[in-house]
Write a protein that holds these residues in place. Structure first.
Motif, PDB file in Angstrom:
ATOM      1  N   ALA A  21       0.831  -1.205   0.000  1.00  0.00           N
ATOM      2  CA  ALA A  21       0.000   0.000   0.000  1.00  0.00           C
ATOM      3  C   ALA A  21       0.865   1.254   0.000  1.00  0.00           C
ATOM      4  CB  ALA A  21      -0.931  -0.012   1.209  1.00  0.00           C
ATOM      5  N   THR A  22       1.955   1.231   0.756  1.00  0.00           N
ATOM      6  CA  THR A  22       2.859   2.381   0.772  1.00  0.00           C
ATOM      7  C   THR A  22       3.431   2.625  -0.625  1.00  0.00           C
ATOM      8  OG1 THR A  22       3.420   2.047   3.086  1.00  0.00           O
ATOM      9  CG2 THR A  22       5.016   3.259   1.763  1.00  0.00           C
ATOM     10  N   MET A  23       3.799   1.531  -1.305  1.00  0.00           N
ATOM     11  CA  MET A  23       4.345   1.648  -2.643  1.00  0.00           C
ATOM     12  C   MET A  23       3.278   2.181  -3.610  1.00  0.00           C
ATOM     13  SD  MET A  23       6.053  -1.320  -4.989  1.00  0.00           S
ATOM     14  CE  MET A  23       4.488  -2.089  -5.334  1.00  0.00           C
ATOM     15  N   LEU A  24       2.057   1.658  -3.523  1.00  0.00           N
ATOM     16  CA  LEU A  24       1.000   2.078  -4.442  1.00  0.00           C
ATOM     17  C   LEU A  24       0.514   3.505  -4.172  1.00  0.00           C
ATOM     18  CD1 LEU A  24      -1.134  -1.179  -4.617  1.00  0.00           C
ATOM     19  CD2 LEU A  24       0.220  -0.183  -6.464  1.00  0.00           C
ATOM     20  N   LEU A  25       0.420   3.868  -2.910  1.00  0.00           N
ATOM     21  CA  LEU A  25      -0.120   5.181  -2.554  1.00  0.00           C
ATOM     22  C   LEU A  25       0.954   6.262  -2.521  1.00  0.00           C
ATOM     23  CD1 LEU A  25      -2.541   4.074   0.312  1.00  0.00           C
ATOM     24  CD2 LEU A  25      -3.177   4.798  -2.003  1.00  0.00           C
ATOM     25  N   GLY A  26       2.178   5.856  -2.393  1.00  0.00           N
ATOM     26  CA  GLY A  26       3.263   6.829  -2.339  1.00  0.00           C
ATOM     27  C   GLY A  26       3.358   7.534  -1.002  1.00  0.00           C
ATOM     28  N   GLU A  27       2.759   6.986   0.000  1.00  0.00           N
ATOM     29  CA  GLU A  27       2.839   7.560   1.351  1.00  0.00           C
ATOM     30  C   GLU A  27       2.845   6.419   2.370  1.00  0.00           C
ATOM     31  OE1 GLU A  27      -1.566   8.628   2.681  1.00  0.00           O
ATOM     32  OE2 GLU A  27      -1.025   9.671   0.830  1.00  0.00           O
ATOM     33  N   PRO A  28       3.430   6.646   3.535  1.00  0.00           N
ATOM     34  CA  PRO A  28       3.522   5.584   4.540  1.00  0.00           C
ATOM     35  C   PRO A  28       2.131   5.175   5.060  1.00  0.00           C
ATOM     36  CG  PRO A  28       4.793   7.513   5.230  1.00  0.00           C
ATOM     37  CD  PRO A  28       4.094   7.862   3.960  1.00  0.00           C
ATOM     38  N   THR A  29       1.914   3.881   5.173  1.00  0.00           N
ATOM     39  CA  THR A  29       0.636   3.369   5.692  1.00  0.00           C
ATOM     40  C   THR A  29       0.859   2.437   6.869  1.00  0.00           C
ATOM     41  OG1 THR A  29       0.679   1.492   4.188  1.00  0.00           O
ATOM     42  CG2 THR A  29      -0.469   3.478   3.430  1.00  0.00           C
ATOM     43  N   TYR A  30       2.046   2.400   7.417  1.00  0.00           N
ATOM     44  CA  TYR A  30       2.372   1.461   8.488  1.00  0.00           C
ATOM     45  C   TYR A  30       1.458   1.690   9.692  1.00  0.00           C
ATOM     46  CZ  TYR A  30       6.304   0.647   5.531  1.00  0.00           C
ATOM     47  OH  TYR A  30       7.072   0.346   4.438  1.00  0.00           O
ATOM     48  N   GLY A  31       1.032   0.574  10.279  1.00  0.00           N
ATOM     49  CA  GLY A  31       0.128   0.639  11.422  1.00  0.00           C
ATOM     50  C   GLY A  31      -1.324   0.484  11.016  1.00  0.00           C
ATOM     51  N   SER A  32      -1.586   0.470   9.732  1.00  0.00           N
ATOM     52  CA  SER A  32      -2.961   0.302   9.247  1.00  0.00           C
ATOM     53  C   SER A  32      -3.309  -1.181   9.222  1.00  0.00           C
ATOM     54  CB  SER A  32      -3.103   0.862   7.830  1.00  0.00           C
ATOM     55  OG  SER A  32      -2.812   2.235   7.811  1.00  0.00           O
ATOM     56  N   THR A  33      -4.589  -1.460   9.372  1.00  0.00           N
ATOM     57  CA  THR A  33      -5.051  -2.840   9.255  1.00  0.00           C
ATOM     58  C   THR A  33      -5.245  -3.160   7.779  1.00  0.00           C
ATOM     59  OG1 THR A  33      -7.397  -2.293   9.342  1.00  0.00           O
ATOM     60  CG2 THR A  33      -6.280  -2.662  11.462  1.00  0.00           C
ATOM     61  N   VAL A  34      -5.378  -4.467   7.486  1.00  0.00           N
ATOM     62  CA  VAL A  34      -5.593  -4.884   6.099  1.00  0.00           C
ATOM     63  C   VAL A  34      -6.900  -4.294   5.583  1.00  0.00           C
ATOM     64  CG1 VAL A  34      -5.972  -6.890   4.606  1.00  0.00           C
ATOM     65  CG2 VAL A  34      -4.195  -6.961   6.365  1.00  0.00           C
ATOM     66  N   ALA A  35      -7.929  -4.251   6.398  1.00  0.00           N
ATOM     67  CA  ALA A  35      -9.220  -3.681   5.976  1.00  0.00           C
ATOM     68  C   ALA A  35      -9.072  -2.195   5.651  1.00  0.00           C
ATOM     69  CB  ALA A  35     -10.277  -3.890   7.060  1.00  0.00           C
ATOM     70  N   GLN A  36      -8.314  -1.456   6.457  1.00  0.00           N
ATOM     71  CA  GLN A  36      -8.098  -0.029   6.183  1.00  0.00           C
ATOM     72  C   GLN A  36      -7.319   0.156   4.886  1.00  0.00           C
ATOM     73  OE1 GLN A  36      -6.080   0.824   9.868  1.00  0.00           O
ATOM     74  NE2 GLN A  36      -7.933   1.690  10.822  1.00  0.00           N
ATOM     75  N   LEU A  37      -6.335  -0.694   4.690  1.00  0.00           N
ATOM     76  CA  LEU A  37      -5.548  -0.606   3.461  1.00  0.00           C
ATOM     77  C   LEU A  37      -6.412  -0.913   2.240  1.00  0.00           C
ATOM     78  CD1 LEU A  37      -2.298  -2.387   4.658  1.00  0.00           C
ATOM     79  CD2 LEU A  37      -2.648   0.072   4.328  1.00  0.00           C
ATOM     80  N   ALA A  38      -7.270  -1.914   2.356  1.00  0.00           N
ATOM     81  CA  ALA A  38      -8.137  -2.290   1.239  1.00  0.00           C
ATOM     82  C   ALA A  38      -9.052  -1.123   0.854  1.00  0.00           C
ATOM     83  CB  ALA A  38      -8.970  -3.524   1.605  1.00  0.00           C
ATOM     84  N   GLN A  39      -9.546  -0.397   1.836  1.00  0.00           N
ATOM     85  CA  GLN A  39     -10.407   0.760   1.549  1.00  0.00           C
ATOM     86  C   GLN A  39      -9.662   1.839   0.764  1.00  0.00           C
ATOM     87  OE1 GLN A  39     -11.819   2.063   5.374  1.00  0.00           O
ATOM     88  NE2 GLN A  39     -13.662   0.786   5.257  1.00  0.00           N
ATOM     89  N   ARG A  40      -8.378   1.964   1.001  1.00  0.00           N
ATOM     90  CA  ARG A  40      -7.600   2.997   0.321  1.00  0.00           C
ATOM     91  C   ARG A  40      -7.062   2.541  -1.023  1.00  0.00           C
ATOM     92  NH1 ARG A  40      -3.312   5.689   3.976  1.00  0.00           N
ATOM     93  NH2 ARG A  40      -3.333   7.154   2.244  1.00  0.00           N
ATOM     94  N   VAL A  41      -6.685   1.252  -1.152  1.00  0.00           N
ATOM     95  CA  VAL A  41      -6.014   0.771  -2.351  1.00  0.00           C
ATOM     96  C   VAL A  41      -6.993   0.261  -3.412  1.00  0.00           C
ATOM     97  CG1 VAL A  41      -4.412  -0.976  -3.234  1.00  0.00           C
ATOM     98  CG2 VAL A  41      -3.881   0.278  -1.135  1.00  0.00           C
ATOM     99  N   LEU A  42      -8.057  -0.409  -3.022  1.00  0.00           N
ATOM    100  CA  LEU A  42      -8.972  -1.004  -4.009  1.00  0.00           C
ATOM    101  C   LEU A  42      -9.586   0.022  -4.973  1.00  0.00           C
ATOM    102  CD1 LEU A  42     -10.719  -3.863  -1.989  1.00  0.00           C
ATOM    103  CD2 LEU A  42      -8.934  -4.032  -3.731  1.00  0.00           C
ATOM    104  N   PRO A  43      -9.878   1.234  -4.528  1.00  0.00           N
ATOM    105  CA  PRO A  43     -10.391   2.216  -5.511  1.00  0.00           C
ATOM    106  C   PRO A  43      -9.374   2.508  -6.629  1.00  0.00           C
ATOM    107  CG  PRO A  43     -10.926   2.938  -3.305  1.00  0.00           C
ATOM    108  CD  PRO A  43     -10.028   1.744  -3.172  1.00  0.00           C
ATOM    109  N   LEU A  44      -8.075   2.376  -6.335  1.00  0.00           N
ATOM    110  CA  LEU A  44      -7.068   2.604  -7.370  1.00  0.00           C
ATOM    111  C   LEU A  44      -7.123   1.530  -8.463  1.00  0.00           C
ATOM    112  CD1 LEU A  44      -3.964   3.523  -5.159  1.00  0.00           C
ATOM    113  CD2 LEU A  44      -5.480   5.091  -6.402  1.00  0.00           C
ATOM    114  N   ALA A  45      -7.571   0.318  -8.037  1.00  0.00           N
ATOM    115  CA  ALA A  45      -7.657  -0.792  -8.987  1.00  0.00           C
ATOM    116  C   ALA A  45      -9.010  -0.824  -9.664  1.00  0.00           C
ATOM    117  CB  ALA A  45      -7.403  -2.094  -8.268  1.00  0.00           C
ATOM    118  N   GLY A  46      -9.866   0.134  -9.361  1.00  0.00           N
ATOM    119  CA  GLY A  46     -11.192   0.185  -9.955  1.00  0.00           C
ATOM    120  C   GLY A  46     -12.162  -0.781  -9.302  1.00  0.00           C
ATOM    121  N   GLU A  47     -11.877  -1.214  -8.086  1.00  0.00           N
ATOM    122  CA  GLU A  47     -12.774  -2.154  -7.387  1.00  0.00           C
ATOM    123  C   GLU A  47     -13.466  -1.465  -6.239  1.00  0.00           C
ATOM    124  OE1 GLU A  47     -10.980  -5.878  -6.422  1.00  0.00           O
ATOM    125  OE2 GLU A  47      -9.846  -5.896  -8.246  1.00  0.00           O
TER     126      GLU A  47
END
Length: 189
Positions: free
Chosen positions: A163-189
């Motif tokens: 997620a850090t690589m995809l978003l270009g900002e640190p996401t450490y400490g986030s849960t998988v569910a929180q990461l999915a909410q931020r990253v999946l829209p980038l994949a069009g899901e």
């Protein structure tokens, strides 16, 4: 992984409960002969005390019948009243002693059936074997839960790195569910 870990923790809790109950039953029966003797002695002592108090009451009643003066009669009647109280207390103590003995016997009669049920659940025979089974089960589950927890931590760490690589900002400490909410829209899901 979280669901599997939760299921394993439930199994571990059940095994711990079986072990605790088996240990309690084993302890009960190890103390039973001494406890049974003590409670039987309590009944015997309460019966002797009741007989002694009844004897005192009979003596007080005899003194009332033999009283020659009003003062003697009043004194003897007070002794009868005290005697009646003492007999009532002794009867109550005997009732409690018998009740305690009966309770012990009811528990001693019920526990073998409970132990048999616990043994069937664990697939073993005997209280000591049940305790040993629960200990082994706990140890195995402890190891397996440690492996699952380590795997979960790796997954979360890898998800955060991706997620850090995809978003270009640190996401450490986030849960998988929180990461999915931020990253999946980038994949069009």
């Amino acid at each position: 992984l979280s669901e599997r870990a939760a299921r394993l923790r439930d199994v571990d809790a059940e095994a711990a409960g079986l072990r605790a109950r088996a240990e309690a039953i084993e302890a009960f029966f190890s103390r039973y002969p001494e406890e049974e003797s003590a409670r039987r002695a309590g009944i015997d002592g309460a019966e002797r005390e009741l007989e002694r108090r009844r004897g005192e009451l009979d003596e007080a009643r005899r003194l009332v019948a033999e009283a020659r003066s009003d003062d003697e009669r009043a004194h003897a009647e007070k002794a009868v009243a005290r005697g009646l109280d003492h007999v009532a207390v002794a009867e109550s103590a005997l009732l409690r002693a018998r009740s305690a003995y009966d309770e012990l016997e009811r528990e001693a009669a019920a526990l073998p059936a409970e132990l048999a049920q616990l043994e069937r659940r664990a697939g073993v025979s005997g209280a000591r074997e049940l305790v040993d089974w629960a200990s082994r089960t706990h140890a195995e589950l402890f190891v397996e839960l440690g492996q699952i927890d380590a795997q979960r931590e790796r997954v979360v760490r890898e998800a955060n790195e991706l997620a850090t690589m995809l978003l270009g900002e640190p996401t450490y400490g986030s849960t998988v569910a929180q990461l999915a909410q931020r990253v999946l829209p980038l994949a069009g899901e």
